[in-house]
Scaffold this motif. Structure first.
Motif: not given
Length: 185
Positions: A1-9, A20-23, A11-16
């Motif tokens: 589950m945490l791996d999927r959350v990291r993957e989603d984060i 600017r930061s993980v928080p 993707v956010a950096f890749e697409k947007d």
């Protein structure tokens, strides 16, 4: 589950480019929050906890402005940018690496309890305010322009724009060839 959350984060950096930061991504991206809550609701739905799944999706809509039916099937690295006003119906199927902007509707065109919402294959991009209706398929790496209304399948690697949407570039297949492939002819 945490791996999927990291993957989603990631993707956010890749697409947007505004990320600017993980928080910031963890706290300020309602599209991600909606997807995370959908995963829980979808698990409940598949295990027969239909009312609880629907309640969770309702709370998610209230919190995020994104309405995803718990029956919808969503692949990996799905990214909803801005989020507000997105509606994804019960029988929608979304592949991997799909990008969706705000105000998008993946809606049904029938009251019959069968496949009645769109399928988005891997790598699809759906522009802001687009409406896709019915059990149509949007092919791999195809794009739908902002504000378009799509009522017919879109072949892979094509762009569809307008109301009603038309394919506007050279594609690997014609729309008729693609429909025949989808129908198994």
């Amino acid at each position: 589950m945490l791996d999927r959350v990291r993957e989603d984060i990631d993707v956010a950096f890749e697409k947007d480019p505004a990320a600017r930061s993980v928080p910031e991504v963890l706290t300020c991206y309602p599209g991600l929050h909606a997807i995370w809550l959908h995963r829980i609701a979808h698990t409940l739905w598949e295990r027969g906890f239909v009312l609880l799944a629907r309640l969770l999706s309702h709370v998610s809509r209230f919190l995020t402005g994104v309405e995803i039916h718990p029956g919808a099937e969503i692949g990996r690295r799905f990214f909803i940018d801005h989020g507000d006003g997105v509606v994804i119906g019960e029988t929608a199927e979304i592949g991997d690496d799909v990008m969706c902007y705000h105000g998008v509707t993946l809606g049904g065109d029938s009251m019959v309890p069968e496949k009645r919402h769109p399928t988005l294959e891997d790598g699809v991009t759906i522009g802001a305010g687009a409406t896709l209706l019915g059990p149509i398929t949007i092919g791999r790496k195809a794009s739908v322009g902002a504000g378009s209304v799509v009522l017919e399948p879109v072949p892979p690697h094509c762009t569809a724009i307008g109301v009603p949407a038309d394919v506007v570039d050279d594609c690997e297949q014609t729309i008729e060839e693609y429909k025949q492939r989808l129908d198994g002819d």
